[in-house]
Design an enzyme around this catalytic site. Structure first.
Site, PDB file in Angstrom:
ATOM      1  N   SER A  24      -0.047  -0.233   1.247  1.00 20.43           N
ATOM      2  CA  SER A  24      -1.430   0.133   1.492  1.00 20.43           C
ATOM      3  C   SER A  24      -1.619   1.070   2.679  1.00 20.43           C
ATOM      4  O   SER A  24      -1.324   2.253   2.587  1.00 20.43           O
ATOM      5  CB  SER A  24      -2.271  -1.128   1.640  1.00 20.43           C
ATOM      6  OG  SER A  24      -3.603  -0.856   1.307  1.00 20.43           O
ATOM      7  N   LYS A  76       0.429  -0.336  -3.322  1.00 16.87           N
ATOM      8  CA  LYS A  76      -0.964  -0.792  -3.343  1.00 16.87           C
ATOM      9  C   LYS A  76      -1.863   0.371  -2.944  1.00 16.87           C
ATOM     10  O   LYS A  76      -2.038   0.668  -1.780  1.00 16.87           O
ATOM     11  CB  LYS A  76      -1.192  -1.969  -2.404  1.00 16.87           C
ATOM     12  CG  LYS A  76      -2.624  -2.508  -2.484  1.00 16.87           C
ATOM     13  CD  LYS A  76      -2.841  -3.660  -1.539  1.00 16.87           C
ATOM     14  CE  LYS A  76      -4.287  -4.170  -1.663  1.00 16.87           C
ATOM     15  NZ  LYS A  76      -5.259  -3.129  -1.229  1.00 16.87           N
ATOM     16  N   ASP A 135       2.968  14.621   2.604  1.00 17.04           N
ATOM     17  CA  ASP A 135       2.290  15.725   1.924  1.00 17.04           C
ATOM     18  C   ASP A 135       2.070  16.919   2.847  1.00 17.04           C
ATOM     19  O   ASP A 135       2.121  18.072   2.401  1.00 17.04           O
ATOM     20  CB  ASP A 135       0.945  15.248   1.371  1.00 17.04           C
ATOM     21  CG  ASP A 135       1.098  14.499   0.059  1.00 17.04           C
ATOM     22  OD1 ASP A 135       2.245  14.213  -0.333  1.00 17.04           O
ATOM     23  OD2 ASP A 135       0.067  14.196  -0.580  1.00 17.04           O
TER      24      ASP A 135
END
Length: 471
Positions: A312, A337, A323
């Protein structure tokens, strides 16, 4: 009506629901949503209600029936939606402060039993030998089967010094294990750090709490005062998550200002949001806790360590840094998650925890039921446990954008050459951050531009990229 889902309750992207669940507190407002009622289904509900009241073997209070009906509606949706009675709601609020009375484990529900996701370091459960993947079938003399997760959590929490006996089944064991644990005040130290060697620093975030960003700044300041830092390892292994604004703050510490950190997408208008590396999105009390960060933090070469226990909020950080190509992610596939829970307070100090959105990395990837794939796969030779991941949980939310892939060779990151000799089957768990921590040693090797090795004896050799110096 100008404040909707954002102001209903608490957005949670944290640990798998269990003994340690974290919340992102927000203001409360009413939502006026009008939909047509399913008359036939409601008629069936009232008939069942009446039949129970009239014919059940023992009298049942109306409150109990209604409460269980609400809980059933929520738990039938996904593993993370649930009803919180007054006690569970209060414990959730206490848990976000990083201190509570209990055992020190993150748990989820599987086939009606409590499944251990991960014991928290230096807690009674960890010291007693509780392991990820353990299935708790009894709490004292009470079978877990038939309990809700909240009921099990309430039984496991309690006053410091009191004891509870867990009956555990473990893969590879022929008989259940009986473990008696003394409850303690669980104070989760969410940030730890040290200089591994001159010029190379290690900083670990074990959970995202209210004060995690502030603690991170103090640790980074202390590390950079010891001399020039040539490389930094951000360790998110076994970090079950926590507060959304905490994940945004930790990401913002290492990203350029105004960089996109994470976005959320749900059915409601206010569930569709973007969070940037900006005080407006991570400062809780109007105070920018990152303002005093050493400037070099933004450019120091980095490795982010993750594993199957990284979930999470920790996946948000790993995905954002990956990214933006700010750091190389190393380790093994994360938990997966990728959903957001909102705590919606009801009357009588109760609440519901409802999944309201999926979150996406800056590149638009949904992590739900997939996880973050490391840039460089390095296995932990001491980790022989069977990891439970989001995709293994019943009724887990689908990814939404990408098909779930299990054991897909096409999706696997490049592996690097194995350590000569031996296997990991007889290895013992090691302390994260210690000299015996193999994954950390490989992160350090990468930052130095040295070859990186995988502990798996079955993988092939590949070339490992060297870090590029940052100006």
């Amino acid at each position: 009506m100008h404040t909707r889902l954002r102001n209903i309750g608490f957005m949670v992207v944290g640990a798998v629901a269990g003994v340690l669940i974290s919340l992102n507190f927000q203001a409360i407002a009413d939502r006026a949503t009008r939909t047509s009622l399913p008359i036939e289904e409601l008629r069936a509900f009232t008939e069942v209600f009446g039949a129970i009241k009239t014919n059940y073997v023992e009298p049942v209070e109306d409150k109990k029936l209604i409460t269980e009906a609400i809980n059933g509606m929520l738990t039938g949706l996904d593993p993370h939606s649930s009803y919180l009675d007054a006690e569970a709601f209060r414990e959730l609020q206490v848990g976000t402060q990083g201190q509570f009375g209990g055992l020190g484990i993150e748990v989820g529900m599987e086939d009606g039993f409590v499944k251990v996701i991960s014991p928290i370091e230096d807690t009674p459960a960890h010291k007693a030998g509780v392991k990820p993947g353990d299935l708790i079938i009894k709490l004292d003399d009470t079978p877990v089967k038939g309990m809700t997760l909240n009921d099990a959590v309430k039984r496991m929490r309690g006053k410091q010094g009191t004891q509870i006996t867990l009956t555990i089944t473990r893969k590879g064991e022929s008989a259940p294990l009986i473990v008696t644990i003394t409850r303690a005040i669980i104070r989760v130290q969410s940030v730890k750090s040290k200089m591994i060697e001159p010029g190379f620093a290690w900083i670990r975030v074990s959970q995202f709490q209210e004060a995690t960003a502030e603690h991170l700044v103090k640790h980074l300041d202390g590390l950079f005062k010891q001399g020039p830092v040539k490389g930094l390892v951000l360790d998110l292994r076994n970090d079950p998550g926590g507060l959304l604004h905490g994940a945004v703050a930790i990401s913002s510490a290492f990203l350029p200002a105004k960089s996109l950190v994470v976005s959320t997408d749900g059915r409601a208008e206010d569930a569709r949001k973007k969070f940037y590396a900006s005080p407006e999105d991570y400062a809780r009390r109007g105070d920018d806790v990152l303002r005093n960060l050493p400037a070099a933090v933004k450019t120091v070469p980095m490795v982010v360590l993750v594993n199957g226990g990284s979930a999470s909020a920790s996946e948000i950080v790993a995905g954002a840094l990956q990214d933006h190509k700010r750091a190389k992610v190393m380790g093994t596939q994360t938990f997966g998650k990728g959903s957001v829970q909102t705590i919606m307070p009801l009357g009588n100090n109760t609440a519901i925890k409802l999944t309201t959105a999926r979150y996406y990395t800056p590149g638009g990837r949904s992590i739900q039921a997939l996880g973050v794939t490391p840039d460089i796969m390095v296995e932990d030779p001491s980790d022989t446990l069977v990891r439970v991941r989001e995709a293994d949980l019943q009724r887990h939310l689908e990814n939404g954008r990408q098909p779930e892939k299990k054991d897909s060779k096409d999706a696997a990151p490049p592996r690097v050459k194995p350590v000569p000799g031996g296997t990991s089957t007889d290895a013992k768990p090691v302390e994260l951050g210690s000299k015996e921590d193999f994954q950390l040693s490989q992160a350090l090797a990468f930052l130095k531009g040295e070859p990186v090795k995988s502990q798996s004896p079955t993988v092939a050799q590949t070339d490992t990229p060297k870090p590029k110096p940052t100006n």
